[in-house]
Design a protein around this motif. Structure first.
Motif, PDB file in Angstrom:
ATOM      1  N   PHE A 193     -76.067  -1.479 -25.354  1.00  0.00           N
ATOM      2  CA  PHE A 193     -76.721  -1.411 -24.041  1.00  0.00           C
ATOM      3  C   PHE A 193     -75.945  -0.595 -23.000  1.00  0.00           C
ATOM      4  O   PHE A 193     -76.431  -0.430 -21.881  1.00  0.00           O
ATOM      5  N   GLN A 194     -74.752  -0.079 -23.322  1.00  0.00           N
ATOM      6  CA  GLN A 194     -73.881   0.488 -22.297  1.00  0.00           C
ATOM      7  C   GLN A 194     -74.505   1.670 -21.571  1.00  0.00           C
ATOM      8  O   GLN A 194     -74.326   1.829 -20.370  1.00  0.00           O
ATOM      9  N   ASP A 195     -75.241   2.509 -22.284  1.00  0.00           N
ATOM     10  CA  ASP A 195     -75.797   3.709 -21.669  1.00  0.00           C
ATOM     11  C   ASP A 195     -77.257   3.542 -21.279  1.00  0.00           C
ATOM     12  O   ASP A 195     -77.968   4.524 -21.094  1.00  0.00           O
ATOM     13  N   MET A 196     -77.682   2.298 -21.131  1.00  0.00           N
ATOM     14  CA  MET A 196     -79.066   2.016 -20.783  1.00  0.00           C
ATOM     15  C   MET A 196     -79.161   1.666 -19.297  1.00  0.00           C
ATOM     16  O   MET A 196     -78.306   0.959 -18.777  1.00  0.00           O
ATOM     17  N   PRO A 197     -80.165   2.162 -18.583  1.00  0.00           N
ATOM     18  CA  PRO A 197     -80.345   1.762 -17.184  1.00  0.00           C
ATOM     19  C   PRO A 197     -80.448   0.247 -17.079  1.00  0.00           C
ATOM     20  O   PRO A 197     -81.053  -0.407 -17.945  1.00  0.00           O
ATOM     21  N   PRO A 198     -79.872  -0.355 -16.035  1.00  0.00           N
ATOM     22  CA  PRO A 198     -79.830  -1.819 -15.935  1.00  0.00           C
ATOM     23  C   PRO A 198     -81.183  -2.511 -16.074  1.00  0.00           C
ATOM     24  O   PRO A 198     -81.283  -3.548 -16.725  1.00  0.00           O
ATOM     25  N   THR A 199     -82.234  -1.955 -15.459  1.00  0.00           N
ATOM     26  CA  THR A 199     -83.539  -2.609 -15.543  1.00  0.00           C
ATOM     27  C   THR A 199     -84.064  -2.606 -16.968  1.00  0.00           C
ATOM     28  O   THR A 199     -84.588  -3.614 -17.465  1.00  0.00           O
ATOM     29  N   LEU A 200     -83.906  -1.489 -17.671  1.00  0.00           N
ATOM     30  CA  LEU A 200     -84.346  -1.415 -19.053  1.00  0.00           C
ATOM     31  C   LEU A 200     -83.499  -2.330 -19.930  1.00  0.00           C
ATOM     32  O   LEU A 200     -83.995  -2.956 -20.865  1.00  0.00           O
ATOM     33  N   MET A 201     -82.192  -2.409 -19.628  1.00  0.00           N
ATOM     34  CA  MET A 201     -81.313  -3.308 -20.364  1.00  0.00           C
ATOM     35  C   MET A 201     -81.800  -4.748 -20.252  1.00  0.00           C
ATOM     36  O   MET A 201     -81.859  -5.484 -21.246  1.00  0.00           O
ATOM     37  N   LEU A 202     -82.153  -5.160 -19.042  1.00  0.00           N
ATOM     38  CA  LEU A 202     -82.637  -6.519 -18.824  1.00  0.00           C
ATOM     39  C   LEU A 202     -83.912  -6.765 -19.610  1.00  0.00           C
ATOM     40  O   LEU A 202     -84.069  -7.806 -20.262  1.00  0.00           O
ATOM     41  N   LEU A 203     -84.846  -5.802 -19.572  1.00  0.00           N
ATOM     42  CA  LEU A 203     -86.096  -5.964 -20.304  1.00  0.00           C
ATOM     43  C   LEU A 203     -85.856  -6.103 -21.795  1.00  0.00           C
ATOM     44  O   LEU A 203     -86.471  -6.933 -22.465  1.00  0.00           O
ATOM     45  N   GLN A 204     -84.951  -5.291 -22.332  1.00  0.00           N
ATOM     46  CA  GLN A 204     -84.665  -5.354 -23.763  1.00  0.00           C
ATOM     47  C   GLN A 204     -84.041  -6.694 -24.142  1.00  0.00           C
ATOM     48  O   GLN A 204     -84.360  -7.272 -25.176  1.00  0.00           O
ATOM     49  N   LYS A 205     -83.143  -7.199 -23.293  1.00  0.00           N
ATOM     50  CA  LYS A 205     -82.516  -8.489 -23.590  1.00  0.00           C
ATOM     51  C   LYS A 205     -83.521  -9.628 -23.511  1.00  0.00           C
ATOM     52  O   LYS A 205     -83.498 -10.552 -24.329  1.00  0.00           O
ATOM     53  N   LEU A 206     -84.412  -9.572 -22.526  1.00  0.00           N
ATOM     54  CA  LEU A 206     -85.416 -10.622 -22.388  1.00  0.00           C
ATOM     55  C   LEU A 206     -86.425 -10.582 -23.527  1.00  0.00           C
ATOM     56  O   LEU A 206     -87.021 -11.607 -23.866  1.00  0.00           O
ATOM     57  N   ARG A 207     -86.591  -9.414 -24.134  1.00  0.00           N
ATOM     58  CA  ARG A 207     -87.486  -9.296 -25.282  1.00  0.00           C
ATOM     59  C   ARG A 207     -86.790  -9.689 -26.585  1.00  0.00           C
ATOM     60  O   ARG A 207     -87.411  -9.734 -27.641  1.00  0.00           O
ATOM     61  N   GLY A 208     -85.494  -9.933 -26.507  1.00  0.00           N
ATOM     62  CA  GLY A 208     -84.762 -10.340 -27.701  1.00  0.00           C
ATOM     63  C   GLY A 208     -84.227  -9.194 -28.519  1.00  0.00           C
ATOM     64  O   GLY A 208     -83.824  -9.389 -29.671  1.00  0.00           O
ATOM     65  N   SER A 209     -84.200  -7.981 -27.953  1.00  0.00           N
ATOM     66  CA  SER A 209     -83.668  -6.833 -28.682  1.00  0.00           C
ATOM     67  C   SER A 209     -82.146  -6.907 -28.731  1.00  0.00           C
ATOM     68  O   SER A 209     -81.499  -7.109 -27.702  1.00  0.00           O
ATOM     69  N   HIS A 210     -81.584  -6.741 -29.925  1.00  0.00           N
ATOM     70  CA  HIS A 210     -80.139  -6.841 -30.077  1.00  0.00           C
ATOM     71  C   HIS A 210     -79.441  -5.509 -29.826  1.00  0.00           C
ATOM     72  O   HIS A 210     -78.358  -5.463 -29.289  1.00  0.00           O
ATOM     73  N   CYS A 211     -80.071  -4.419 -30.232  1.00  0.00           N
ATOM     74  CA  CYS A 211     -79.508  -3.082 -30.034  1.00  0.00           C
ATOM     75  C   CYS A 211     -78.148  -2.909 -30.711  1.00  0.00           C
ATOM     76  O   CYS A 211     -77.400  -2.026 -30.351  1.00  0.00           O
ATOM     77  N   CYS A 212     -77.829  -3.763 -31.653  1.00  0.00           N
ATOM     78  CA  CYS A 212     -76.531  -3.573 -32.320  1.00  0.00           C
ATOM     79  C   CYS A 212     -76.585  -4.096 -33.742  1.00  0.00           C
ATOM     80  O   CYS A 212     -75.653  -4.741 -34.206  1.00  0.00           O
ATOM     81  N   LEU A 213     -77.713  -3.867 -34.421  1.00  0.00           N
ATOM     82  CA  LEU A 213     -77.784  -4.267 -35.822  1.00  0.00           C
ATOM     83  C   LEU A 213     -76.680  -3.572 -36.590  1.00  0.00           C
ATOM     84  O   LEU A 213     -76.421  -2.382 -36.404  1.00  0.00           O
TER      85      LEU A 213
END
Length: 312
Positions: free
Chosen positions: A203-223
């Motif tokens: 998530f480091q290079d992701m805009p904060p709002t998009l990061m929040l949305l991805q986390k709330l959707r359960g996306s891990h982004c680090c398989l």
């Protein structure tokens, strides 16, 4: 530099014992009121908490406007330093297990004492010359105790949260009436595991709002069996590297962003290729990164996870 780039950390010799120590010097005149409260919190907790895997101060004193904090010297620095200097593409599983096991023992102690750390990341994992793992960053620790009773959830947002966004749990970022608890640290531990294995922060290079949305959707982004996070584009959405929240507009919601930047610039660091991983490590990360905090195991339960059999 340390503590919001306001402190200087130097190596010194403790004359009474002759031992080398780390000496952190902070100019309190340059600190805001919130930063002074964080410093006070760190000093107080260093006096209250004692654990073999928790980095606390040996001596604290002030001179004029300078605050001096004496701690044991960490010869090998932080896990973040080791990643940048020796393991740019990630550490071995045996080393990761050793580091995380030490962190878990410190977290189990903190949680048992009624505290949530809220700052678990690689730069707060320290390694001494004797090979002992320490968890630092006590300025981020927050008490779960109120009026002599332990709360199930708290609602305070860390003042230093912008620097911690990739590691923070969905429930902490959500800031709703449900609050968050000690299981928030377990989520952060899962992000750290991905960080240590891949050498990249999810998530480091992701805009904060998009990061929040991805986390709330359960996306891990680090398989662990795929590149941990494509630094150029993620899920068809263009990722900005400025660190500034660009907001989420209709074009993002409908997936109509331009795909003109299909390849990252040549000077941008590339994500490493897929790496083999053990089933136990994959399972550990999945357990830690579950979106619902009640489904995550406690620090005590994780200490007996099969992944850590290689440590004992």
């Amino acid at each position: 530099m340390g503590f919001n780039n306001l402190s200087q950390v130097k190596m010194a010799r403790h004359i009474p014992t002759g031992q080398l120590v780390a000496l952190k010097q902070t100019n309190m005149d340059e600190c805001t009121e919130e930063e002074l409260l964080q410093l006070m919190n760190e000093v107080l907790l260093s006096r209250l908490l004692r654990h073999p895997n928790l980095l606390t101060s040996r001596l604290v004193f002030s001179s004029c406007c300078q605050l001096w904090v004496l701690t044991p010297l960490m010869d090998y620095g932080s896990a973040d330093t080791l990643l940048r200097t020796h393991f740019p593409d990630g550490m071995s599983e045996s080393l990761i297990a050793y580091l995380l096991h030490g962190v878990l023992k410190a977290l189990e102690y903190l949680h048992r004492m009624g505290y949530v750390h809220r700052g678990v990341k690689a730069s707060h994992i320290m390694l001494s010359g004797e090979g002992r793992v320490y968890l630092s960053g006590l300025y981020s620790v927050y008490s779960m105790m109120r009026d002599g009773k332990r709360m199930k959830a708290v609602f305070d947002m860390p003042h230093h949260s912008p620097a911690l966004l990739p590691w923070l749990s969905p429930e902490l970022l959500r800031q709703d009436l449900h609050g968050y608890g000690v299981k928030s640290d377990i989520y952060s531990l899962g992000i750290v595991a991905c960080e240590l294995f891949s050498g990249r922060v999810p998530f480091q290079d992701m805009p904060p709002t998009l990061m929040l949305l991805q986390k709330l959707r359960g996306s891990h982004c680090c398989l662990l069996d795929v590149p941990p996070f494509p630094l150029g584009e993620f899920g068809g959405l263009k990722v900005l590297r400025s660190g500034v929240d660009s907001g989420i507009g209709e074009s993002v919601a409908t997936g109509s962003l331009s795909h003109s930047a299909t390849a990252p610039p040549a000077d941008r660091p590339q994500s490493p290729g897929p790496k083999n991983h053990s089933a136990t490590l994959h399972n550990l990360v999945q357990l830690c990164l579950q979106q619902q905090p009640e489904r995550r195991p406690s620090a005590f339960e994780l200490l007996s996870h099969a992944y850590f059999k290689q440590v004992s």
